[in-house]
Design a protein around this motif. Structure first.
Motif, PDB file in Angstrom:
ATOM      1  N   ALA A   1       0.821  -1.214   0.000  1.00  0.00           N
ATOM      2  CA  ALA A   1       0.000   0.000   0.000  1.00  0.00           C
ATOM      3  C   ALA A   1       0.854   1.263   0.000  1.00  0.00           C
ATOM      4  CB  ALA A   1      -0.928  -0.007   1.211  1.00  0.00           C
ATOM      5  N   LYS A   2       2.076   1.153   0.517  1.00  0.00           N
ATOM      6  CA  LYS A   2       2.962   2.315   0.598  1.00  0.00           C
ATOM      7  C   LYS A   2       3.861   2.456  -0.626  1.00  0.00           C
ATOM      8  CE  LYS A   2       3.134   2.012   5.649  1.00  0.00           C
ATOM      9  NZ  LYS A   2       3.993   1.729   6.827  1.00  0.00           N
ATOM     10  N   GLU A   3       3.840   1.460  -1.506  1.00  0.00           N
ATOM     11  CA  GLU A   3       4.678   1.499  -2.708  1.00  0.00           C
ATOM     12  C   GLU A   3       3.807   1.885  -3.898  1.00  0.00           C
ATOM     13  OE1 GLU A   3       7.926   1.115  -2.884  1.00  0.00           O
ATOM     14  OE2 GLU A   3       8.180   0.642  -0.760  1.00  0.00           O
ATOM     15  N   PRO A   4       3.867   3.132  -4.339  1.00  0.00           N
ATOM     16  CA  PRO A   4       2.946   3.612  -5.382  1.00  0.00           C
ATOM     17  C   PRO A   4       3.074   2.883  -6.718  1.00  0.00           C
ATOM     18  CG  PRO A   4       4.697   5.199  -4.999  1.00  0.00           C
ATOM     19  CD  PRO A   4       4.796   4.194  -3.903  1.00  0.00           C
ATOM     20  N   HIS A   5       4.251   2.313  -6.992  1.00  0.00           N
ATOM     21  CA  HIS A   5       4.448   1.669  -8.291  1.00  0.00           C
ATOM     22  C   HIS A   5       3.955   0.225  -8.329  1.00  0.00           C
ATOM     23  CE1 HIS A   5       7.888   0.178  -6.040  1.00  0.00           C
ATOM     24  NE2 HIS A   5       8.152  -0.692  -6.998  1.00  0.00           N
ATOM     25  N   LEU A   6       3.721  -0.366  -7.162  1.00  0.00           N
ATOM     26  CA  LEU A   6       3.343  -1.777  -7.133  1.00  0.00           C
ATOM     27  C   LEU A   6       1.830  -1.960  -7.185  1.00  0.00           C
ATOM     28  CD1 LEU A   6       5.927  -3.228  -4.588  1.00  0.00           C
ATOM     29  CD2 LEU A   6       5.927  -3.401  -7.093  1.00  0.00           C
ATOM     30  N   PRO A   7       1.359  -3.052  -7.785  1.00  0.00           N
ATOM     31  CA  PRO A   7      -0.087  -3.277  -7.941  1.00  0.00           C
ATOM     32  C   PRO A   7      -0.739  -3.642  -6.617  1.00  0.00           C
ATOM     33  CG  PRO A   7       1.111  -5.204  -8.674  1.00  0.00           C
ATOM     34  CD  PRO A   7       2.156  -4.151  -8.370  1.00  0.00           C
ATOM     35  N   LYS A   8      -2.043  -3.483  -6.575  1.00  0.00           N
ATOM     36  CA  LYS A   8      -2.789  -3.790  -5.354  1.00  0.00           C
ATOM     37  C   LYS A   8      -3.696  -5.018  -5.550  1.00  0.00           C
ATOM     38  CE  LYS A   8      -0.989  -0.008  -3.722  1.00  0.00           C
ATOM     39  NZ  LYS A   8       0.105   0.190  -4.663  1.00  0.00           N
ATOM     40  N   ASP A   9      -3.432  -5.794  -6.636  1.00  0.00           N
ATOM     41  CA  ASP A   9      -4.320  -6.912  -6.950  1.00  0.00           C
ATOM     42  C   ASP A   9      -3.757  -8.279  -6.573  1.00  0.00           C
ATOM     43  OD1 ASP A   9      -2.345  -6.808  -8.860  1.00  0.00           O
ATOM     44  OD2 ASP A   9      -3.674  -7.132 -10.578  1.00  0.00           O
ATOM     45  N   LEU A  10      -2.690  -8.313  -5.772  1.00  0.00           N
ATOM     46  CA  LEU A  10      -2.203  -9.599  -5.280  1.00  0.00           C
ATOM     47  C   LEU A  10      -3.064 -10.031  -4.097  1.00  0.00           C
ATOM     48  CD1 LEU A  10       0.409  -8.319  -6.725  1.00  0.00           C
ATOM     49  CD2 LEU A  10       1.696  -9.935  -5.325  1.00  0.00           C
ATOM     50  N   ASP A  11      -3.707 -11.179  -4.216  1.00  0.00           N
ATOM     51  CA  ASP A  11      -4.551 -11.643  -3.113  1.00  0.00           C
ATOM     52  C   ASP A  11      -3.709 -12.339  -2.054  1.00  0.00           C
ATOM     53  OD1 ASP A  11      -4.006 -14.216  -4.095  1.00  0.00           O
ATOM     54  OD2 ASP A  11      -5.929 -14.396  -5.126  1.00  0.00           O
ATOM     55  N   ASP A  12      -4.345 -12.695  -0.936  1.00  0.00           N
ATOM     56  CA  ASP A  12      -3.613 -13.277   0.192  1.00  0.00           C
ATOM     57  C   ASP A  12      -2.931 -14.587  -0.181  1.00  0.00           C
ATOM     58  OD1 ASP A  12      -4.484 -11.132   1.625  1.00  0.00           O
ATOM     59  OD2 ASP A  12      -5.772 -12.254   3.006  1.00  0.00           O
ATOM     60  N   PHE A  13      -3.602 -15.418  -0.973  1.00  0.00           N
ATOM     61  CA  PHE A  13      -3.024 -16.703  -1.362  1.00  0.00           C
ATOM     62  C   PHE A  13      -1.745 -16.492  -2.165  1.00  0.00           C
ATOM     63  CE2 PHE A  13      -2.595 -20.291  -4.322  1.00  0.00           C
ATOM     64  CZ  PHE A  13      -2.575 -21.354  -3.427  1.00  0.00           C
ATOM     65  N   THR A  14      -1.775 -15.538  -3.081  1.00  0.00           N
ATOM     66  CA  THR A  14      -0.593 -15.248  -3.897  1.00  0.00           C
ATOM     67  C   THR A  14       0.546 -14.730  -3.034  1.00  0.00           C
ATOM     68  OG1 THR A  14      -1.997 -14.738  -5.805  1.00  0.00           O
ATOM     69  CG2 THR A  14       0.261 -13.912  -5.860  1.00  0.00           C
ATOM     70  N   ILE A  15       0.229 -13.859  -2.088  1.00  0.00           N
ATOM     71  CA  ILE A  15       1.261 -13.352  -1.177  1.00  0.00           C
ATOM     72  C   ILE A  15       1.856 -14.496  -0.355  1.00  0.00           C
ATOM     73  CG2 ILE A  15       1.665 -11.897   0.854  1.00  0.00           C
ATOM     74  CD1 ILE A  15      -0.415  -9.942  -0.297  1.00  0.00           C
ATOM     75  N   LYS A  16       1.021 -15.448   0.056  1.00  0.00           N
ATOM     76  CA  LYS A  16       1.523 -16.614   0.797  1.00  0.00           C
ATOM     77  C   LYS A  16       2.505 -17.420  -0.043  1.00  0.00           C
ATOM     78  CE  LYS A  16      -2.548 -17.240   3.775  1.00  0.00           C
ATOM     79  NZ  LYS A  16      -3.713 -18.112   4.082  1.00  0.00           N
ATOM     80  N   LYS A  17       2.240 -17.507  -1.349  1.00  0.00           N
ATOM     81  CA  LYS A  17       3.162 -18.225  -2.239  1.00  0.00           C
ATOM     82  C   LYS A  17       4.548 -17.566  -2.205  1.00  0.00           C
ATOM     83  CE  LYS A  17       1.227 -21.695  -4.708  1.00  0.00           C
ATOM     84  NZ  LYS A  17       0.947 -21.797  -6.133  1.00  0.00           N
TER      85      LYS A  17
END
Length: 279
Positions: free
Chosen positions: A17-33
């Motif tokens: 959320a603090k990185e303006p260039h990065l997307p916000k569409d990674l869901d929790d499962f993907t982040i866990k990967k």
């Protein structure tokens, strides 16, 4: 992977959320990967995700126009098989090219369909192994491929797979390697880190794999007891087709390069291969 990683997922989400260039569409499962591939290290996970999202924006040749119904991609799917098999503690990932005459071989289309498969695997495949064993079937690889391949681009792509994909690479096996495989390997070897080269082995046939992998984990095409990898590959394509809308989104998991801080380099290695499990 720890049973409860909610706090770590929330930490990564706060960072995103603090990185303006990065997307916000990674869901929790993907982040866990990504957390799993980086052995739970938050800093390595951040580097890996940044590399993943940034490269997707940079490699427009393979991360745009990804309609799985498109005729050129249907052709690419028809000459490749990707399959996944689980062992006691590892996941085996197999890629096969089946186009002996190379009549249908289109370099960027094959990379594109590979990445479509990878995206589906990242988003939906519920496997968190101790390590990944990569098997590349080289039976249709020949010197005739060289004029059809952008070697420098392919080197960059290999580095992207090693640094940005949420995998724990344990071993890489090239099977059905032709007698001249060293000439092909020499084209990409300079781009591969030395510690990765140490875990790469080549075998002249699939039977040789039985010496290093139990037959019960190998597909029937390799003389094993596991289900057909080609059927699994077709099943994966059917599943991808049902998720067509997901792949029509050209912005999926992409960084906005216009907003990326210039000081935020993307050459740092991720934990997914800084901490390779090398036997």
């Amino acid at each position: 992977m720890p049973q409860d990683v909610t706090q770590d997922v929330n930490s990564i989400r706060e960072w995103l959320a603090k990185e303006p260039h990065l997307p916000k569409d990674l869901d929790d499962f993907t982040i866990k990967k990504f957390l799993h591939s980086c052995y739970g290290s938050l800093e390595r996970t951040k580097k890996c995700i940044d590399r993943f999202c940034t490269t997707r924006a940079q490699m427009s040749e393979i991360y745009t126009a990804r309609d799985p119904f498109a005729p050129n991609l249907q052709t690419a799917f028809s000459i490749t098989s990707l399959a996944s098999y689980e062992t006691d503690d590892s996941e085996i990932l197999i890629h096969e090219l089946d186009d002996p005459a190379l009549e249908k071989f289109v370099f960027y289309d094959l990379l594109k369909t590979f990445c479509i498969n990878a995206d589906y695997w990242i988003k939906y495949h519920p496997c968190f192994p101790e390590g990944h064993i990569i098997i590349l079937d080289l039976k249709c690889f020949s010197l005739r491929m060289i004029p059809k391949v952008n070697i420098m681009y392919f080197r960059d792509f290999i580095l992207f797979l090693l640094e940005g994909m949420p995998v724990r690479v344990k071993k890489i096996y090239g099977v059905n390697a032709p007698s001249y495989y060293e000439k092909l390997y020499a084209l990409v070897k300079p781009a591969i880190p030395a510690e990765v080269c140490e875990i790469i082995s080549f075998y002249p046939d699939t039977a040789s794999l039985h010496k290093v992998i139990n037959k019960k984990y190998l597909p029937e095409e390799y003389g094993g007891d596991a289900p057909s990898m080609r059927k699994q590959g077709r099943d994966w394509v059917e599943k991808i087709n049902t998720e067509r809308k997901m792949f029509l989104n050209d912005d999926m998991w992409k960084a906005d390069l216009r907003l990326k801080p210039k000081s935020n380099g993307d050459t740092a290695m991720s934990g997914s291969f800084r901490t390779l499990a090398i036997d």
